[in-house]
Write a protein that holds these residues in place. Structure first.
Motif, mmCIF file in Angstrom:
data_model
loop_
_atom_site.group_PDB
_atom_site.id
_atom_site.type_symbol
_atom_site.label_atom_id
_atom_site.label_comp_id
_atom_site.label_asym_id
_atom_site.label_seq_id
_atom_site.Cartn_x
_atom_site.Cartn_y
_atom_site.Cartn_z
ATOM 1 N N GLU A 75 0.816 -1.219 0.000
ATOM 2 C CA GLU A 75 0.000 0.000 0.000
ATOM 3 C C GLU A 75 0.850 1.270 0.000
ATOM 4 O O GLU A 75 0.535 2.228 -0.700
ATOM 5 C CB GLU A 75 -0.943 -0.007 1.207
ATOM 6 C CG GLU A 75 -1.869 1.187 1.274
ATOM 7 C CD GLU A 75 -2.846 1.271 0.117
ATOM 8 O OE1 GLU A 75 -3.189 2.400 -0.288
ATOM 9 O OE2 GLU A 75 -3.263 0.212 -0.392
ATOM 10 N N ASN A 76 1.939 1.289 0.786
ATOM 11 C CA ASN A 76 2.740 2.517 0.853
ATOM 12 C C ASN A 76 3.357 2.874 -0.502
ATOM 13 O O ASN A 76 3.431 4.042 -0.870
ATOM 14 C CB ASN A 76 3.814 2.423 1.939
ATOM 15 C CG ASN A 76 4.827 1.328 1.677
ATOM 16 O OD1 ASN A 76 4.525 0.322 1.042
ATOM 17 N ND2 ASN A 76 6.026 1.509 2.182
ATOM 18 N N THR A 79 0.547 4.293 -2.795
ATOM 19 C CA THR A 79 0.218 5.673 -2.434
ATOM 20 C C THR A 79 1.255 6.635 -3.001
ATOM 21 O O THR A 79 0.905 7.672 -3.576
ATOM 22 C CB THR A 79 0.137 5.816 -0.901
ATOM 23 O OG1 THR A 79 -0.845 4.911 -0.408
ATOM 24 C CG2 THR A 79 -0.207 7.228 -0.499
ATOM 25 N N ASP A 82 0.905 6.944 -6.758
ATOM 26 C CA ASP A 82 -0.268 7.744 -7.140
ATOM 27 C C ASP A 82 0.057 9.234 -7.103
ATOM 28 O O ASP A 82 -0.449 10.008 -7.917
ATOM 29 C CB ASP A 82 -1.453 7.446 -6.220
ATOM 30 C CG ASP A 82 -2.123 6.122 -6.542
ATOM 31 O OD1 ASP A 82 -1.936 5.618 -7.673
ATOM 32 O OD2 ASP A 82 -2.819 5.578 -5.662
#
Length: 157
Positions: A75-76, A79, A82
């Motif tokens: 997830e990190n 993020t 993005d």
């Protein structure tokens, strides 16, 4: 005098427009010397430009796709991608992309090893519980002076 004032105002406006256009062109040209890692069609990609949209005008475009699916990343990293991870040159962006790919492979391998280890532990735990139960029965019968059916049958069932 009125004509002269109008000419000076017009020249001032033209000079200001030229200065603004020069700043815009200079800013755009500078932006094209920058690179960043981002997401293109669900994959990590290297972009030329900056991760900004100015009045509907994109200031970047993808130059290389890495082939690494963003969904496979923690997830990190998703993020950060993005938002865009900015670099001063293409080589730095490529090196960082390679680092992310290596970490992704390492995490996938570690996860696979953990799954195999967990599976082996379950099998070993089940085997051990069965052995412990048989040993406990044998120990109980020895302490009571009685024989289990296994001991009476000579270990055959």
């Amino acid at each position: 005098k009125v004509v002269r004032a109008r000419i000076l105002i017009a020249l001032g406006i033209v000079a200001m427009l030229i200065a603004l256009a020069g700043a815009a062109v200079g800013g755009y040209l500078w932006s094209q010397t920058q690179y960043y890692l981002g997401v293109a069609d669900g994959q990590m990609a290297i972009y030329q430009g900056v991760p900004t949209n100015l009045f509907g005008l994109e200031l970047s475009h993808p130059v290389e796709r890495t082939g690494l699916d963003v969904d496979d990343l923690p997830e990190n990293w998703r993020t950060q991608l993005d938002r865009g991870i900015v670099f001063d040159d293409l080589d730095d962006a490529r090196a960082h992309a390679e680092q992310i790919e290596q970490e992704s492979r390492s995490l996938a391998q570690q996860s696979q090893d953990d799954d195999e280890s967990s599976e082996n532990a379950k099998t070993t735990d089940t085997d051990t519980k069965g052995d412990t139960t048989d040993d406990a029965k044998s120990a109980d019968s020895k302490s009571n002076g009685t024989k289990t059916s296994e001991q009476q049958d000579g270990g055959e069932r």
